[in-house]
Design a protein around this motif. Sequence first.
Motif, PDB file in Angstrom:
ATOM      1  N   ALA A 164       4.242   6.005 -15.953  1.00 46.32           N
ATOM      2  CA  ALA A 164       5.691   6.118 -15.760  1.00 46.32           C
ATOM      3  C   ALA A 164       6.075   5.828 -14.317  1.00 46.32           C
ATOM      4  CB  ALA A 164       6.165   7.516 -16.165  1.00 46.32           C
ATOM      5  N   SER A 165       5.287   6.374 -13.374  1.00 44.10           N
ATOM      6  CA  SER A 165       5.605   6.143 -11.975  1.00 44.10           C
ATOM      7  C   SER A 165       5.456   4.682 -11.607  1.00 44.10           C
ATOM      8  CB  SER A 165       4.689   7.002 -11.104  1.00 44.10           C
ATOM      9  OG  SER A 165       4.934   6.766  -9.751  1.00 44.10           O
ATOM     10  N   ARG A 166       4.410   4.038 -12.121  1.00 49.27           N
ATOM     11  CA  ARG A 166       4.218   2.621 -11.837  1.00 49.27           C
ATOM     12  C   ARG A 166       5.384   1.793 -12.345  1.00 49.27           C
ATOM     13  NH1 ARG A 166      -2.031   2.302 -13.909  1.00 49.27           N
ATOM     14  NH2 ARG A 166      -2.997   3.334 -12.143  1.00 49.27           N
ATOM     15  N   SER A 167       5.802   2.090 -13.571  1.00 48.41           N
ATOM     16  CA  SER A 167       6.886   1.310 -14.157  1.00 48.41           C
ATOM     17  C   SER A 167       8.177   1.508 -13.387  1.00 48.41           C
ATOM     18  CB  SER A 167       7.066   1.700 -15.625  1.00 48.41           C
ATOM     19  OG  SER A 167       8.162   1.035 -16.190  1.00 48.41           O
ATOM     20  N   ILE A 190      10.248  -1.332 -11.184  1.00 49.99           N
ATOM     21  CA  ILE A 190      11.640  -1.675 -11.508  1.00 49.99           C
ATOM     22  C   ILE A 190      12.517  -1.487 -10.278  1.00 49.99           C
ATOM     23  CG2 ILE A 190      13.620  -0.952 -12.884  1.00 49.99           C
ATOM     24  CD1 ILE A 190      11.707  -0.318 -15.142  1.00 49.99           C
ATOM     25  N   GLN A 191      12.256  -0.430  -9.488  1.00 57.86           N
ATOM     26  CA  GLN A 191      13.052  -0.220  -8.285  1.00 57.86           C
ATOM     27  C   GLN A 191      12.868  -1.343  -7.286  1.00 57.86           C
ATOM     28  OE1 GLN A 191      11.993   3.615  -6.812  1.00 57.86           O
ATOM     29  NE2 GLN A 191      12.804   4.722  -8.575  1.00 57.86           N
ATOM     30  N   LEU A 192      11.636  -1.818  -7.137  1.00 55.89           N
ATOM     31  CA  LEU A 192      11.390  -2.928  -6.209  1.00 55.89           C
ATOM     32  C   LEU A 192      12.135  -4.177  -6.639  1.00 55.89           C
ATOM     33  CD1 LEU A 192       7.601  -2.514  -5.489  1.00 55.89           C
ATOM     34  CD2 LEU A 192       9.432  -2.359  -3.836  1.00 55.89           C
ATOM     35  N   LEU A 193      12.062  -4.485  -7.925  1.00 50.43           N
ATOM     36  CA  LEU A 193      12.742  -5.686  -8.405  1.00 50.43           C
ATOM     37  C   LEU A 193      14.254  -5.554  -8.300  1.00 50.43           C
ATOM     38  CD1 LEU A 193      10.598  -6.590 -11.524  1.00 50.43           C
ATOM     39  CD2 LEU A 193      10.535  -7.610  -9.269  1.00 50.43           C
ATOM     40  N   LYS A 199       0.828  -1.203   0.000  1.00 54.71           N
ATOM     41  CA  LYS A 199       0.000   0.000   0.000  1.00 54.71           C
ATOM     42  C   LYS A 199       0.862   1.252   0.000  1.00 54.71           C
ATOM     43  CE  LYS A 199      -3.921  -2.148   2.372  1.00 54.71           C
ATOM     44  NZ  LYS A 199      -4.757  -2.151   3.601  1.00 54.71           N
ATOM     45  N   HIS A 200       1.955   1.232   0.765  1.00 51.84           N
ATOM     46  CA  HIS A 200       2.847   2.388   0.785  1.00 51.84           C
ATOM     47  C   HIS A 200       3.481   2.616  -0.577  1.00 51.84           C
ATOM     48  CE1 HIS A 200       3.456   2.205   5.447  1.00 51.84           C
ATOM     49  NE2 HIS A 200       2.244   2.593   5.094  1.00 51.84           N
ATOM     50  N   GLU A 201       3.852   1.550  -1.258  1.00 56.79           N
ATOM     51  CA  GLU A 201       4.428   1.699  -2.591  1.00 56.79           C
ATOM     52  C   GLU A 201       3.411   2.309  -3.555  1.00 56.79           C
ATOM     53  OE1 GLU A 201       7.409   1.354  -3.597  1.00 56.79           O
ATOM     54  OE2 GLU A 201       8.267   0.538  -1.759  1.00 56.79           O
ATOM     55  N   LEU A 202       2.166   1.897  -3.446  1.00 55.17           N
ATOM     56  CA  LEU A 202       1.130   2.468  -4.313  1.00 55.17           C
ATOM     57  C   LEU A 202       0.898   3.941  -3.990  1.00 55.17           C
ATOM     58  CD1 LEU A 202      -1.462  -0.450  -4.396  1.00 55.17           C
ATOM     59  CD2 LEU A 202       0.094   0.254  -6.206  1.00 55.17           C
ATOM     60  N   GLU A 203       0.945   4.303  -2.703  1.00 58.14           N
ATOM     61  CA  GLU A 203       0.802   5.709  -2.337  1.00 58.14           C
ATOM     62  C   GLU A 203       1.952   6.532  -2.898  1.00 58.14           C
ATOM     63  OE1 GLU A 203       0.534   5.710   1.859  1.00 58.14           O
ATOM     64  OE2 GLU A 203      -1.507   4.867   1.927  1.00 58.14           O
ATOM     65  N   LEU A 204       3.166   5.984  -2.842  1.00 52.34           N
ATOM     66  CA  LEU A 204       4.305   6.690  -3.431  1.00 52.34           C
ATOM     67  C   LEU A 204       4.138   6.857  -4.928  1.00 52.34           C
ATOM     68  CD1 LEU A 204       7.315   5.071  -1.515  1.00 52.34           C
ATOM     69  CD2 LEU A 204       6.399   7.382  -1.242  1.00 52.34           C
TER      70      LEU A 204
END
Length: 484
Positions: free
Chosen positions: A457-460, A464-467, A422-427
């Motif tokens: 763009a933000s989602r992508s 990528i940062q998470l992976l 959820k925090h990643e989605l908020e970011l």
Amino acid sequence: MWTLPRTRFAHCNNASSSDEKEIAVNIGGVRLVLCGDILNRYPGSRLAELVNCSTRSFDVISSLCDDYDPGKREFYFDRDPDSFKCILEVYYFGEIHMKRGICPICFIREMEFWKIDLSYLDECCKSNLTEKEEELAEIADKVKLILDDLDCDPNVSRSERWQKFLWKLMEKPESSLPARVIAVVSFLFILVSSVVMCLGTIPDLQVEDSEGNRVEHPTLDAIETACIGWFTVEYVLRLASSPNKVRFALSFMNMVDFLAILPFYVVLVLTYLGTAMMELVNVQQAVQALRIMRIARIFKLARHSSGLQTLTYALKRSFKELGLLLMYMGVGIFVFSALGYTMEQSHPETLFRSIPQSFWWAIITMTTVGYGDIYPKTTLGRCNAAISFLCGVIAIALPIHPIINNFVIYYNKQKVLETAAKHELELMELRALELAVKSSSRRCDAPGNAWEGGMRASRSDTHIQLLSRAHRTEREPVKKKSLT
């Protein structure tokens, strides 16, 4: 200020060692002096490079540290001092151990910054790193699933779009309000069907058919038919919209759903075949046996209960503890039942007829149930029963704590992963809003198009940062402060 055991290396403090072979570093406000000879044991590290370039140009020094004071000849680093203390152990002891409370992922970044190879990290610490990488990978997968649900690719066909919409509607209650309503309705149908199955066994609610046999009440039978109809439609729609039908059919919960609706149709077919084939004797028995299989539908509740799913996964991780419990109980049952049979043979009214029959007494005694249908009558038999009772309590209590601990660990882990996703989605939304504002100020496009492009763009980028955090292959560049 903490210090290091430099007294082990006397050659660093002798007269031949000049002051130029020592460097003063300030790590996050903690100052210490390091011996150059010790740092040169690993010439590829950042500290060794700092020792060898201390008399070179100012630009070279600025590329290795955050700041430098020529008057004090002190190098400044805006890094974690606790992590640096652990990393510095490689120069003295040849291996690195992480302190308790340090994030493994952050510690790996510190090692990469100080140019220390990961092979120097001890095996016990690598296991913690592996767990954190797996957690990050799971977070990335959760975020990816959510993004796949939110994204709408205009290049897909209408049939694929409808299939994806139907899949989210039937499988993901959190995706929309209609999907949540369908999940609640399905949950109510499961409860109603289970209650009807129980009420159908009450003799007062049963009626007699034309042949005098007791059957379920027609009203309950109609409710049962309606529930089976809902389960059938639900299963067919989920199977039709599934992206991987083979994996869907072989899933455990989907197999439970199939077994929950299968007995109704098998009973229906056998009933008609029994009537057409002059009432075969085994048809009615098969019908009654298949009706009992309707209890499988109660397991459908696990699909709508996160607590039951957590319990299932925790039990899967506790197979070793459960195996130990069964082994302890098996050994105790065999030993105490044999002793009880031997000690009770002298009594004329003994209830222990054989060792296999004594297994039942040993089971209910060691599990502290004690029905009282079989009990010892001799003094030695009672002593044996008391010992078996105490051993049973100990055998059951020993593996319980690891099983409960596995449940708590898995439950907390799932909560942490959900919160992190959820925090990643908020970011992502915040970054998308920033990109939308910048894009709208530079272009004349519609705000909706700017928001959509920024969100994609933000989602992508975030995914990528998470992976990259979970499967790190390159060291992240370090930003340098301006030199004073």
